[in-house]
Scaffold this motif. Sequence first.
Motif, PDB file in Angstrom:
ATOM      1  N   ASP A   1       8.685  26.919  -7.820  1.00 15.67           N
ATOM      2  CA  ASP A   1       7.760  27.999  -7.466  1.00 15.67           C
ATOM      3  C   ASP A   1       6.723  28.158  -8.591  1.00 15.67           C
ATOM      4  OD1 ASP A   1       6.445  30.358  -7.043  1.00 15.67           O
ATOM      5  OD2 ASP A   1       8.245  31.509  -6.519  1.00 15.67           O
ATOM      6  N   PRO A   2       5.455  27.813  -8.328  1.00 17.65           N
ATOM      7  CA  PRO A   2       4.450  27.854  -9.397  1.00 17.65           C
ATOM      8  C   PRO A   2       4.135  29.276  -9.857  1.00 17.65           C
ATOM      9  CG  PRO A   2       3.438  27.239  -7.302  1.00 17.65           C
ATOM     10  CD  PRO A   2       4.896  27.365  -7.038  1.00 17.65           C
ATOM     11  N   ASP A   3       4.415  30.271  -9.027  1.00 15.81           N
ATOM     12  CA  ASP A   3       4.164  31.657  -9.458  1.00 15.81           C
ATOM     13  C   ASP A   3       5.277  32.125 -10.390  1.00 15.81           C
ATOM     14  OD1 ASP A   3       1.834  31.854  -7.942  1.00 15.81           O
ATOM     15  OD2 ASP A   3       3.010  32.264  -6.134  1.00 15.81           O
ATOM     16  N   GLU A   4       6.517  31.928  -9.976  1.00 16.23           N
ATOM     17  CA  GLU A   4       7.661  32.361 -10.800  1.00 16.23           C
ATOM     18  C   GLU A   4       7.655  31.653 -12.154  1.00 16.23           C
ATOM     19  OE1 GLU A   4      10.055  34.680 -10.160  1.00 16.23           O
ATOM     20  OE2 GLU A   4      10.748  34.287 -12.199  1.00 16.23           O
ATOM     21  N   PHE A   5       7.282  30.358 -12.141  1.00 17.65           N
ATOM     22  CA  PHE A   5       7.415  29.572 -13.375  1.00 17.65           C
ATOM     23  C   PHE A   5       6.060  29.196 -13.990  1.00 17.65           C
ATOM     24  CE2 PHE A   5      11.308  28.834 -10.856  1.00 17.65           C
ATOM     25  CZ  PHE A   5      12.171  29.505 -11.709  1.00 17.65           C
TER      26      PHE A   5
ATOM     27  N   ASP B   1      15.138  29.786 -29.067  1.00 14.24           N
ATOM     28  CA  ASP B   1      13.690  29.928 -28.872  1.00 14.24           C
ATOM     29  C   ASP B   1      13.313  29.623 -27.429  1.00 14.24           C
ATOM     30  OD1 ASP B   1      13.151  30.374 -31.639  1.00 14.24           O
ATOM     31  OD2 ASP B   1      13.365  28.213 -31.988  1.00 14.24           O
ATOM     32  N   VAL B   2      14.107  28.773 -26.783  1.00 15.13           N
ATOM     33  CA  VAL B   2      13.759  28.331 -25.429  1.00 15.13           C
ATOM     34  C   VAL B   2      15.035  27.979 -24.661  1.00 15.13           C
ATOM     35  CG1 VAL B   2      13.365  25.948 -26.259  1.00 15.13           C
ATOM     36  CG2 VAL B   2      12.381  26.659 -24.078  1.00 15.13           C
ATOM     37  N   VAL B   3      15.034  28.328 -23.381  1.00 16.30           N
ATOM     38  CA  VAL B   3      16.120  27.922 -22.483  1.00 16.30           C
ATOM     39  C   VAL B   3      15.608  26.733 -21.670  1.00 16.30           C
ATOM     40  CG1 VAL B   3      17.498  28.596 -20.477  1.00 16.30           C
ATOM     41  CG2 VAL B   3      17.193  30.192 -22.385  1.00 16.30           C
ATOM     42  N   LEU B   4      16.320  25.633 -21.779  1.00 17.92           N
ATOM     43  CA  LEU B   4      15.941  24.383 -21.112  1.00 17.92           C
ATOM     44  C   LEU B   4      16.885  24.145 -19.943  1.00 17.92           C
ATOM     45  CD1 LEU B   4      14.462  21.552 -21.153  1.00 17.92           C
ATOM     46  CD2 LEU B   4      16.275  20.802 -22.722  1.00 17.92           C
ATOM     47  N   VAL B   5      16.330  23.955 -18.745  1.00 14.24           N
ATOM     48  CA  VAL B   5      17.184  23.713 -17.566  1.00 14.24           C
ATOM     49  C   VAL B   5      16.579  22.627 -16.690  1.00 14.24           C
ATOM     50  CG1 VAL B   5      18.474  25.855 -17.188  1.00 14.24           C
ATOM     51  CG2 VAL B   5      16.124  25.734 -16.476  1.00 14.24           C
ATOM     52  N   GLY B   6      17.449  21.985 -15.932  1.00 12.48           N
ATOM     53  CA  GLY B   6      17.003  21.032 -14.927  1.00 12.48           C
ATOM     54  C   GLY B   6      16.605  21.775 -13.662  1.00 12.48           C
ATOM     55  N   ALA B   7      15.698  21.161 -12.890  1.00 10.26           N
ATOM     56  CA  ALA B   7      15.189  21.823 -11.681  1.00 10.26           C
ATOM     57  C   ALA B   7      16.298  22.013 -10.641  1.00 10.26           C
ATOM     58  CB  ALA B   7      14.047  21.001 -11.096  1.00 10.26           C
ATOM     59  N   GLY B   8      17.296  21.120 -10.637  1.00 11.04           N
ATOM     60  CA  GLY B   8      18.396  21.268  -9.680  1.00 11.04           C
ATOM     61  C   GLY B   8      19.154  22.564  -9.934  1.00 11.04           C
ATOM     62  N   THR B   9      19.318  22.904 -11.187  1.00 10.72           N
ATOM     63  CA  THR B   9      20.009  24.149 -11.557  1.00 10.72           C
ATOM     64  C   THR B   9      19.148  25.359 -11.220  1.00 10.72           C
ATOM     65  OG1 THR B   9      21.289  23.053 -13.250  1.00 10.72           O
ATOM     66  CG2 THR B   9      20.943  25.409 -13.547  1.00 10.72           C
TER      67      THR B   9
ATOM     68  N   GLY C   1      22.017  23.417 -18.612  1.00  4.88           N
ATOM     69  CA  GLY C   1      22.370  22.444 -17.581  1.00  4.88           C
ATOM     70  C   GLY C   1      21.163  22.064 -16.759  1.00  4.88           C
ATOM     71  N   GLY C   2      21.430  21.410 -15.663  1.00  5.07           N
ATOM     72  CA  GLY C   2      22.775  21.105 -15.198  1.00  5.07           C
ATOM     73  C   GLY C   2      23.244  19.722 -15.582  1.00  5.07           C
TER      74      GLY C   2
ATOM     75  N   GLY D   1      19.234  29.832  -8.434  1.00  2.00           N
ATOM     76  CA  GLY D   1      18.213  30.850  -8.182  1.00  2.00           C
ATOM     77  C   GLY D   1      17.674  31.466  -9.458  1.00  2.00           C
ATOM     78  N   TYR D   2      17.330  30.624 -10.450  1.00  2.00           N
ATOM     79  CA  TYR D   2      16.822  31.130 -11.730  1.00  2.00           C
ATOM     80  C   TYR D   2      15.500  31.861 -11.557  1.00  2.00           C
ATOM     81  CZ  TYR D   2      19.729  29.031 -15.411  1.00  2.00           C
ATOM     82  OH  TYR D   2      20.729  28.734 -16.283  1.00  2.00           O
ATOM     83  N   ASP D   3      15.356  32.975 -12.308  1.00  2.00           N
ATOM     84  CA  ASP D   3      14.045  33.560 -12.551  1.00  2.00           C
ATOM     85  C   ASP D   3      13.587  33.044 -13.916  1.00  2.00           C
ATOM     86  OD1 ASP D   3      14.140  35.113 -10.221  1.00  2.00           O
ATOM     87  OD2 ASP D   3      15.306  36.659 -11.255  1.00  2.00           O
ATOM     88  N   PHE D   4      12.304  33.316 -14.253  1.00  2.00           N
ATOM     89  CA  PHE D   4      11.808  32.921 -15.574  1.00  2.00           C
ATOM     90  C   PHE D   4      12.649  33.592 -16.656  1.00  2.00           C
ATOM     91  CE2 PHE D   4       9.045  33.433 -19.289  1.00  2.00           C
ATOM     92  CZ  PHE D   4       8.660  32.118 -19.482  1.00  2.00           C
TER      93      PHE D   4
END
Length: 215
Positions: free
Chosen positions: A95-99, A64-72, A150-151, A77-80
Motif C-alpha cells: 500500500d503506497p499510502d500506508e508505507f 533505529d529501523v524495523v526491517l520486514v519482508g513484504a510477505g510478513t 521476519g519473515g 497486516g503491518y501498519d507503518f
Amino acid sequence: MRRIWPDPADLDETGLAAAYAQAPGVRVNFVASVDGAATLAGRSGGLGNPADQRVMGVLREAADVVLVGAGTVRAEGYDFVRPHMAIVSRTLDLDPDEFAEATVITVSSAPAERRSRFRDVVLAGDVDVDGAQAVRALQERGLGRILCEGGPHLLGTLEAAGVVDEFCLTLSPTLAGPGATRVTAGAPTTPQGMRLAHALTDDEMLFLRYERIIS
Ligand SMILES: NC(=O)c1ccc[n+]([C@@H]2O[C@H](COP(=O)([O-])OP(=O)(O)OC[C@H]3O[C@@H](n4cnc5c(N)ncnc54)[C@H](OP(=O)(O)O)[C@@H]3O)[C@@H](O)[C@H]2O)c1
C-alpha cells in the motif's frame, strides 16, 4: 519478567530495556512453538501473548529501523512502524499510502511504475535483494541498529549474506503440529554458531537472546 540466565534477577522496565540495549548491527526477532513452527493458522500472532508483545515493544524502542519482508507485512497486516520501517519486496505489492515514508528495498527488475510510488527506494540486486546490500543501504541512512521482524524468506536472505549479529527467539509453550513453516526459508546456507547471551521468562514464555560468535 525474570532473567534465569545469567545472573538470575527480576527485571523491571529499566532492567528489561538494559537487557535488550542494541549495538549497531542486525538483530532478528522471531516467535516459535516448542516444536519449531513459526505460525499458527498462517500467522505468528497465535504463538504470542502480552509478555511477547512487551518484549517486541522493547526491541523496537532499542532499534533505529524495523526491517520486514513484504510477505510478513501482508500476512500480519503491518501498519507503518515508527520511528522508521524498511520493507524488502520484489513485486512492490504494498500500500503506497500506508508505507509512503518507509524505505523500500527492492530489485532493478521491480515494476518501475510501482517503484515511483515510494519516496525512498533502494535497489539491492537484480532479481533477489542481497542481504548485505540491504544492510549497507540502511547504515548509509544512519539506521545502524536494525531490527528484523521476519519473515522466514527475509531471514534466509540475511543468513545467506552472513549479516545476522543477534537472534532473539521467543519460545511459545505450544505444540503446533506438522505443516507450519520454520522461522527461516530459502536456499541452504552455511551454519553459523551463536552463543546464548540471556534467557528470560514471563507468563510461560521463554525469551532467548543469542549473539554471533566473534572469532
Ligand atoms: N514466527 C514469527 O516470529 C514470524 C515472523 C514474521 C513472519 N512470520 C510468518 O511468516 C509468514 C510469511 O513468510 P515469508 O517467508 O513469506 O515472509 P517474508 O520473508 O516476510 O516475505 C517474503 C516476501 O518478502 C520479499 N522478500 C523476502 N526476501 C527477499 C529477497 N531476498 N529478495 C526480494 N524479495 C524478498 C518478497 O516480497 P514480494 O512478494 O512483495 O516480492 C517475498 O515474497 C507469515 O505467515 C507470517 O505470519 C512469522
